[in-house]
Motif scaffolding. Structure first.
Motif, PDB file in Angstrom:
ATOM      1  N   PRO A   1     -12.227   3.575  37.536  1.00 54.93           N
ATOM      2  CA  PRO A   1     -13.489   3.914  36.882  1.00 54.93           C
ATOM      3  C   PRO A   1     -14.321   4.892  37.714  1.00 54.93           C
ATOM      4  CG  PRO A   1     -13.120   1.537  36.850  1.00 54.93           C
ATOM      5  CD  PRO A   1     -12.084   2.124  37.761  1.00 54.93           C
ATOM      6  N   GLY A   2     -14.991   5.819  37.026  1.00 56.37           N
ATOM      7  CA  GLY A   2     -15.935   6.699  37.695  1.00 56.37           C
ATOM      8  C   GLY A   2     -17.244   5.973  37.943  1.00 56.37           C
ATOM      9  N   LYS A   3     -18.091   6.558  38.788  1.00 55.06           N
ATOM     10  CA  LYS A   3     -19.355   5.905  39.155  1.00 55.06           C
ATOM     11  C   LYS A   3     -20.423   6.040  38.083  1.00 55.06           C
ATOM     12  CE  LYS A   3     -18.559   6.494  44.120  1.00 55.06           C
ATOM     13  NZ  LYS A   3     -19.059   7.099  45.389  1.00 55.06           N
ATOM     14  N   ALA A   4     -20.386   7.119  37.318  1.00 57.24           N
ATOM     15  CA  ALA A   4     -21.413   7.354  36.302  1.00 57.24           C
ATOM     16  C   ALA A   4     -21.134   6.545  35.040  1.00 57.24           C
ATOM     17  CB  ALA A   4     -21.487   8.841  35.971  1.00 57.24           C
TER      18      ALA A   4
ATOM     19  N   MET B   1     -18.189   5.144  23.937  1.00 53.58           N
ATOM     20  CA  MET B   1     -18.869   6.408  24.230  1.00 53.58           C
ATOM     21  C   MET B   1     -18.533   6.843  25.648  1.00 53.58           C
ATOM     22  SD  MET B   1     -20.931   8.626  22.826  1.00 53.58           S
ATOM     23  CE  MET B   1     -22.020   9.971  23.296  1.00 53.58           C
ATOM     24  N   HIS B   2     -17.934   8.027  25.780  1.00 51.55           N
ATOM     25  CA  HIS B   2     -17.558   8.514  27.092  1.00 51.55           C
ATOM     26  C   HIS B   2     -18.662   9.372  27.681  1.00 51.55           C
ATOM     27  CE1 HIS B   2     -13.577   6.866  26.893  1.00 51.55           C
ATOM     28  NE2 HIS B   2     -13.321   7.480  25.759  1.00 51.55           N
ATOM     29  N   GLY B   3     -18.714   9.396  28.998  1.00 51.10           N
ATOM     30  CA  GLY B   3     -19.773  10.096  29.699  1.00 51.10           C
ATOM     31  C   GLY B   3     -19.350  11.476  30.160  1.00 51.10           C
TER      32      GLY B   3
ATOM     33  N   PRO C   1     -17.562  17.054  29.847  1.00 47.52           N
ATOM     34  CA  PRO C   1     -17.441  15.777  29.138  1.00 47.52           C
ATOM     35  C   PRO C   1     -16.101  15.109  29.424  1.00 47.52           C
ATOM     36  CG  PRO C   1     -18.256  17.490  27.667  1.00 47.52           C
ATOM     37  CD  PRO C   1     -17.834  18.185  28.922  1.00 47.52           C
ATOM     38  N   TYR C   2     -16.115  13.803  29.578  1.00 46.07           N
ATOM     39  CA  TYR C   2     -14.887  13.049  29.820  1.00 46.07           C
ATOM     40  C   TYR C   2     -14.238  12.714  28.494  1.00 46.07           C
ATOM     41  CZ  TYR C   2     -11.805   9.310  31.565  1.00 46.07           C
ATOM     42  OH  TYR C   2     -10.712   8.521  31.873  1.00 46.07           O
TER      43      TYR C   2
END
Length: 222
Positions: free
Chosen positions: A40-43, A1-3, A10-11
């Protein structure tokens, strides 16, 4: 599941297989696709990135540098701590040479030029960057026209420094934003492409083993 990205979008990273251009005991050379985070992103939901995908194949992979998510092209990763230190040293001392291909809106008045405009983070509008002659860090870009299209131009960009969003801001300041740039283009320039038309074409550096100058190239996909 992407954030969701910090911009609220949306990613949706591409699912295509990784294209490894070169591999040896010290380094990995990879062609990063547009739309994939370098790290990687922070969220939550932003863990799928080039670094993570490489480590799934080569667990020893070590980060050296980054490309913007929307930018495609050649990147180098280290496979040993010694190679990482060697490459980091070259980047810090600006010994690494890079060229990019960009499609920009309109036609420049001349065939080539230099842009010297200092850049700094636009804090209220992160991750955007802005020109600031008082507090900005020096940023220099050489550009050369390769081809004129009906309403756009294909350029080769050679950054002399490595500031965040340097090429994107400098092209906007030149009056010719990069096509498809959701941060710095608008109107027809934004609508002209479904992705940022910026690609890291070549990367030249000394190989960590032996010090020989080598150049790797990733074919421009647009």
């Amino acid at each position: 599941m992407h954030g969701t990205l910090p911009t609220g979008v949306p990613y949706r990273p591409p699912e295509e297989p990784l294209l490894i251009l070169h591999s040896d005991a010290s380094i990995l050379i990879v062609d990063k696709p547009s739309g994939l985070l370098s790290v990687p992103g922070k969220a939550d939901g932003l863990g799928d990135c080039l670094e993570t995908r490489l480590r799934a194949i080569h667990p020893e992979t070590l980060l050296i540098h980054r490309l913007d998510m929307a930018t495609s092209g050649v990147m180098v990763f280290a496979r040993t701590p010694l190679a990482q230190r060697h490459l980091n040293w070259q980047f810090e001392r600006r010994q690494v040479r890079k060229t990019y291909i960009a499609r920009v809106y309109g036609h420049p008045d001349t065939d080539a030029g230099e842009i010297n405009l200092p850049l700094i983070a636009d804090w209220p509008n992160r991750p955007l960057q802005k020109v600031c002659h008082e507090t900005g860090k020096p940023a220099e870009t050489h550009w050369q026209v390769l081809e004129l299209e009906r309403a756009a131009s294909r350029l080769r960009l050679t950054p002399r420094t490595g500031r965040s969003h340097q090429l994107r801001v400098h092209m906007r300041e030149l009056g010719h934003p990069i096509l498809g740039d959701t941060f710095y283009a608008s109107g027809a320039a934004l609508a002209a492409a479904d992705r940022l038309q910026l690609h890291a074409e070549t990367l030249t550096f000394r190989h960590p083993e032996g010090g020989e100058w080598i150049t790797y190239e990733a074919q421009t996909p647009f």
